[in-house]
Enzyme design. Structure first.
Site, PDB file in Angstrom:
ATOM      1  N   LYS A 372       0.829  -1.208   0.000  1.00 50.39           N
ATOM      2  CA  LYS A 372       0.000   0.000   0.000  1.00 50.39           C
ATOM      3  C   LYS A 372       0.864   1.259   0.000  1.00 50.39           C
ATOM      4  CE  LYS A 372      -2.253   0.550   3.828  1.00 50.39           C
ATOM      5  NZ  LYS A 372      -0.965   0.794   4.366  1.00 50.39           N
ATOM      6  N   THR A 374       4.020   1.411  -0.784  1.00 48.88           N
ATOM      7  CA  THR A 374       4.846   1.394  -1.994  1.00 48.88           C
ATOM      8  C   THR A 374       4.071   1.938  -3.189  1.00 48.88           C
ATOM      9  OG1 THR A 374       5.857  -0.616  -1.095  1.00 48.88           O
ATOM     10  CG2 THR A 374       6.387  -0.054  -3.367  1.00 48.88           C
ATOM     11  N   ARG A 396       1.413   7.716   7.064  1.00 48.60           N
ATOM     12  CA  ARG A 396       1.448   7.631   8.519  1.00 48.60           C
ATOM     13  C   ARG A 396       2.875   7.364   8.990  1.00 48.60           C
ATOM     14  NH1 ARG A 396      -2.320   2.896   9.648  1.00 48.60           N
ATOM     15  NH2 ARG A 396      -1.423   2.238   7.671  1.00 48.60           N
ATOM     16  N   LYS A 407       6.334  -6.707  10.765  1.00 44.85           N
ATOM     17  CA  LYS A 407       6.220  -6.111   9.435  1.00 44.85           C
ATOM     18  C   LYS A 407       7.519  -5.519   8.918  1.00 44.85           C
ATOM     19  CE  LYS A 407       3.551  -2.636   6.929  1.00 44.85           C
ATOM     20  NZ  LYS A 407       2.621  -1.507   7.050  1.00 44.85           N
ATOM     21  N   ALA A 626      -4.952   1.077  12.015  1.00 40.47           N
ATOM     22  CA  ALA A 626      -6.220   0.995  11.288  1.00 40.47           C
ATOM     23  C   ALA A 626      -7.143  -0.081  11.837  1.00 40.47           C
ATOM     24  CB  ALA A 626      -5.958   0.729   9.811  1.00 40.47           C
ATOM     25  N   PHE A 657      -4.906  -0.591   5.691  1.00 41.52           N
ATOM     26  CA  PHE A 657      -5.580  -1.840   5.340  1.00 41.52           C
ATOM     27  C   PHE A 657      -6.569  -1.659   4.197  1.00 41.52           C
ATOM     28  CE2 PHE A 657      -4.380  -2.491   9.873  1.00 41.52           C
ATOM     29  CZ  PHE A 657      -3.321  -3.352   9.606  1.00 41.52           C
ATOM     30  N   PHE A 745       4.577  -8.541  -8.675  1.00 41.55           N
ATOM     31  CA  PHE A 745       5.795  -9.187  -8.176  1.00 41.55           C
ATOM     32  C   PHE A 745       6.455  -9.938  -9.327  1.00 41.55           C
ATOM     33  CE2 PHE A 745       3.740  -8.014  -4.417  1.00 41.55           C
ATOM     34  CZ  PHE A 745       4.574  -8.185  -3.309  1.00 41.55           C
ATOM     35  N   TRP A 774       8.009  -0.803  -7.935  1.00 43.51           N
ATOM     36  CA  TRP A 774       9.006  -1.409  -7.049  1.00 43.51           C
ATOM     37  C   TRP A 774      10.321  -1.648  -7.789  1.00 43.51           C
ATOM     38  CZ3 TRP A 774      11.786  -6.003  -6.778  1.00 43.51           C
ATOM     39  CH2 TRP A 774      12.403  -6.258  -5.538  1.00 43.51           C
TER      40      TRP A 774
END
Length: 921
Positions: A372, A374, A396, A407, A626, A657, A745, A774
């Site tokens: 999210k 990224t 945030r 994470k 969240a 989220f 990916f 990415w």
């Protein structure tokens, strides 16, 4: 969940702030004798009222057929046009009124009068900064620099002696405020042919206007001689005449060929006083003469002189008046440009160039994150660095808990990151620590107050709360507020009755109702339930309590929802920490701690400015969880960013989220608090997450992915898209278009990517776009940026999911059924009791902030896809009155995460030689 989302905001069409009152004079302007000013020549009053020079009567004749009425008509036309344009601007922006600043060094107050009258007639504000006649170059520049930075001022003119018009002075002016067109930038644009992008000298323009409209001269093919002009006026005159097709020559009074050149000229423009030794007879009869110098005639020759008959004579008074009017016209243009720039200005950012390597020398996103942040970063990099669109990301601030727990960091990944990422992930400016300190100060105040009330008499307690200092007993400001709340209208501590003393001094907190917990920014499962007060000094006043993660503190939610320091202080004061024994709420204001909390938070309220790898600006501010709090970046960051990007720019603000948690809370809580409405929802999905929702094996952080996630499996993707379709349906409840960003990916196949995009569009997405930020940065999200821009141009039909006035239970049920897909809700007795209490206390009209797992649409993390026909259990309900919402706890939701078997901190280290942080991703 399989989907995460940032939201895109466009600039609201709000009028710019009013410019404010004009500045006061720094030095009083002194009136000169006779009212004529410091030049010595006669001046003309406004619109036809001729002012004679001292001791001299002026002829009223008008050579060449020119009349004052003709001149006045031109001036009136300019002023009326300016007035009409300004009125049209003010229809859309009622508070807007341009301000012209004039720096005057001298006693020429006639110009002040002319400027003032014309500005008032056109509807402008004007301010004179009057300096002594002997002011230095440095003093003039100092005033210019101050006005350059004054956002209330839209134009600046200089009324100073010729010897002060140095390059240093002139080019100190901001070109956008240079309404006299004297700076090198404005002159350069004029010479280059970009007159529509610059300010043209009002004096030079007045010369052209008067020749064409007042005298009626056709300038095409005419021989023009400009005599004695210097600097910007000389350059502007030459340029404007040449544009009219004239053959133009500029010379000075001491030029040897002056007489012959004057004989050849059709039109002579005098730019400075004529030397005594130059006779007027050098000018041929019938030549049109325009005087920009007030002592050209020097009182010696009237316009009706029998010695020479000019084809037309335009005197300095005419030029001054029309130039003043044209300066007003430039001012209106400056104001119009300023308004347009507030809405459409393109930044002049020097975007950073990427040189992507393959393979990307950075860790891949974790199995528990879908990118999210990224995607948010990649999107703004694409908008600003590749599409030249102003954009801002609002993220945030990451919590230390996930950073060292499961994470890892939250700065994005690959070539879509916030930099410096170490600072981003480690403390940053200490905002979370400020929240921790403020939260725990309030927690300490609660238990301390209970202890002192239980161990002291009313009188002793009152005497300590309002102590005698130097023989005087006074209430503090917050204590006076408490008295007013209690209905005690007294300010003298000695006048309270015994009943009032007891009422004031005792909060009578019921320990069983305390909802305020201590916090820590570390995942520590052993603090989920604790016993406090076991020391001998606490005299047996122990109770069961707990710790929450710091970002779950209501103070964090307050920080994220506030829009000013005053609003934050008011919200902090309203925070309810418990109920008293009669069932009434006890607030931070009642405890007297609001001011101290505000002091601890005074710097945390300021958003932190960072940038992406490609140089796009990012605000990092606030970080409410969240799944526990409302989980969105701050209102302040969004509003400041919206102001900075302009009306055509984009703010991509991150919501935690999926659509069921982050987006729902964004709309129902944050949008209500801020008044802002997003134009587009960007729903982030990954092939691997959809495979998990399609029935793929479980995914654990730190454990290699199974082959189902690294090899093509069309069936798993197809089955899992039910979750994506549900998320799209949730966004449609609010009437905002959704663009699906498929974060690609390296293991994703073309067939899998195409299938997800196709099914997303069938489900109602405005568009679905694969993203490669990415691996290549913003270039890999250009298609997403274009889709977002197109979706944002569509009309939004935004609506809230529920009316806040309906009962708390009904609002909870609406979210459970419409968003999660639950059959119904089930309230525990404790939850029902809390709802009844909050309703009785007057808090029933607040929005709902569901504290629920993010791993499933239901309350059970292992229920993937789209669970149906389940009953949503509400185990507890809490109230964040300062933040402004009620938050039910769904199922076994914990407000303090725990560390996994192998936390992220195993990989984090510091090179003690280079101080380089390693393993922080």
């Amino acid at each position: 969940m399989g989907t995460r989302l940032p939201l895109v905001l466009r600039q609201l069409r709000r009028p710019p702030q009013p410019p404010g009152p004009p500045r006061r004079l720094r030095v009083p302007c002194r009136a000169s004798s006779g009212g004529g000013g410091g030049g010595g020549g006669g001046r003309e009053g406004l619109l036809g009222q001729r002012r004679p020079q001292d001791g001299q009567a002026r002829s009223s004749c008008s050579p060449g057929g020119r009349t004052p009425a003709a001149r006045d008509s031109i001036v009136r036309e300019v002023i009326q046009n300016s007035k009409e344009v300004l009125s049209l601007l003010q229809e859309k922006n009622p508070a807007f009124k341009p301000v012209l600043a004039i720096i005057q060094a001298g006693d020429d107050n006639l110009m002040q009068e002319i400027n003032q009258n014309l500005a008032e007639e056109a509807g402008l504000n004007i301010t004179h900064i009057c300096l002594p006649p002997d002011s230095s170059e440095a003093e003039i520049i100092d005033e210019i620099l101050k006005i350059n930075e004054d956002t209330r001022v839209h134009g600046l003119a200089l009324q100073i002696s010729e010897n002060l018009f140095s390059n240093k002075v002139l080019n100190a002016l901001k070109p956008e405020k240079d309404v006299d067109g004297v700076t090198d930038i404005n002159l350069g644009k004029l010479v280059r042919g970009d007159a529509h992008e610059c300010f043209v000298s009002p004096v030079a323009k007045a010369v052209i206007e008067l020749l064409e409209k007042s005298v009626g001269v056709n300038l095409d093919g005419k021989k023009i001689l400009v005599v004695g002009a210097h600097g910007s006026l000389e350059a502007a005159l030459q340029c404007l005449f040449q544009r009219k097709g004239s053959m133009t020559m500029s010379i000075q009074w001491k030029t040897r060929q002056l007489q012959s050149k004057l004989h050849e000229a059709d039109i002579v423009v005098l730019g400075s006083p004529k030397p005594e030794e130059i006779p007027l007879t050098w000018i041929q009869p019938g030549t049109t003469v325009l005087n920009c110098s007030h002592d050209f005639l020097s009182g010696k020759v009237g316009c009706g002189s029998p010695r020479i008959h000019f084809g037309g004579l335009i005197e300095e008074d005419d030029v001054i008046l029309l130039a003043a009017a044209l300066r007003i016209q430039n001012m209106v243009s400056s104001g119009r440009r300023w308004l347009r720039e507030q809405q459409h200005r393109r930044w002049r950012l020097h975007c950073l160039k990427l040189q992507p390597l393959s393979p990307v020398p950075r860790i891949t996103p974790t199995p528990l994150g879908e990118g999210k942040s990224t995607v948010t970063i990649g999107l703004v990099q694409a908008l600003t660095a590749h599409l030249n669109v102003n954009s801002f990301a609002c993220l945030r601030q990451p919590s230390q808990g996930p950073t060292f727990g499961v994470k890892g960091g939250a700065a994005g990944g690959g070539y879509a990151q916030v930099i410096p990422m170490e600072e981003f992930n480690l403390h940053l400016t200490g905002d979370i620590h400020a929240i921790t300190a403020a939260n725990n100060l309030l927690a300490a105040a609660i238990d301390t107050r209970i202890l002192h009330e239980n161990t002291q008499t009313d009188k002793a307690l009152y005497n300590r709360l309002v102590p005698l200092v130097n023989g005087v007993r006074e209430f503090s400001e917050i204590q006076l507020a408490r008295l007013k709340k209690l209905g005690i209208n007294k300010t003298d501590p000695s006048t309270l009755t015994e009943e009032e003393v007891s009422k004031f001094a005792r909060l009578d907190i019921d320990p069983s109702t305390i909802t305020w917990q201590r916090v820590l920014d570390t995942n520590d499962r052993f603090l989920r339930k604790i016993t406090i007060g076991q020391g001998n000094t606490e005299k047996g006043h122990y109770r069961q309590a707990q710790f929450d993660i710091a970002v779950a503190s209501e103070i964090m939610a307050v920080l994220a929802l506030t829009d000013s320091l005053a609003d934050m202080k008011a919200r902090l004061g309203r925070m309810v920490v418990a109920s008293d024994k009669s069932g009434q709420p006890v607030t931070a204001d009642d405890l007297g701690v609001t001011g101290a909390l505000t002091v601890l938070m005074k710097d945390a309220i300021k958003p932190n400015l960072m940038q992406t790898l490609e140089g796009t600006p990012v605000f990092v501010h606030a970080g409410p969880f969240a799944n526990i709090a409302h989980g969105n970046s701050s209102v302040l960051a969004d509003k400041i960013a919206l102001k900075l990007v302009g009306e055509e720019g984009f703010v991509v603000t991150e919501a935690g989220f999926g659509a069921d948690i982050g987006m729902e809370k964004f709309f129902n809580i944050k949008c209500r608090a801020s008044g802002l409405v997003p134009n587009v929802v960007v729903l982030v999905a990954t092939v691997r997450a959809l495979k998990m929702h399609g029935g793929g094996p479980s995914v654990t952080a730190g454990v290699p992915l199974k082959k189902e996630y690294t090899e093509e499996n069309i069936q798993l993707v197809a089955d899992g898209c039910c979750n994506l379709q549900k998320q799209i349906q949730i966004t449609q409840l609010f009437g905002v278009p959704v663009v699906v960003a498929l974060n690609v990916f390296k293991t994703d196949t073309r067939a899998e990517i195409d299938l997800v995009c196709e099914l997303a569009k069938r489900a109602g997405a405005f568009d679905a776009v694969p993203c490669y930020h990415w691996s290549v940065g913003g270039k890999g999200s250009v298609d997403l940026a274009r889709a977002v821009r197109e979706a944002a141009s569509k009309r939004s039909r935004f609506q809230f999911l529920y009316d806040v006035q309906v009962p708390i239970v009904d609002k909870i049920r609406t979210i459970a059924q419409a968003v999660y897909g639950a059959k119904d809700i089930e309230l525990s007795p404790e939850a029902q009791a809390k709802i009844d209490r909050y309703t009785q206390q007057g808090f029933g009209n607040l929005p709902i902030c569901m504290a629920k797992t993010h791993l499933s649409l239901s309350h059970q993390p292992d229920k993937k896809g789209v669970p149906r026909d389940f009953i949503l259990p509400i185990s507890d309900v809490r109230a964040s009155i300062g933040a402004g919402f009620i938050y039910p706890l769904v199922g076994t939701m914990s407000t303090m995460p725990g560390l996994p078997t192998r936390p992220c901190f195993y990989d984090i280290d510091l090179d003690t030689e280079t101080e380089q942080v390693k393993g922080l991703f």
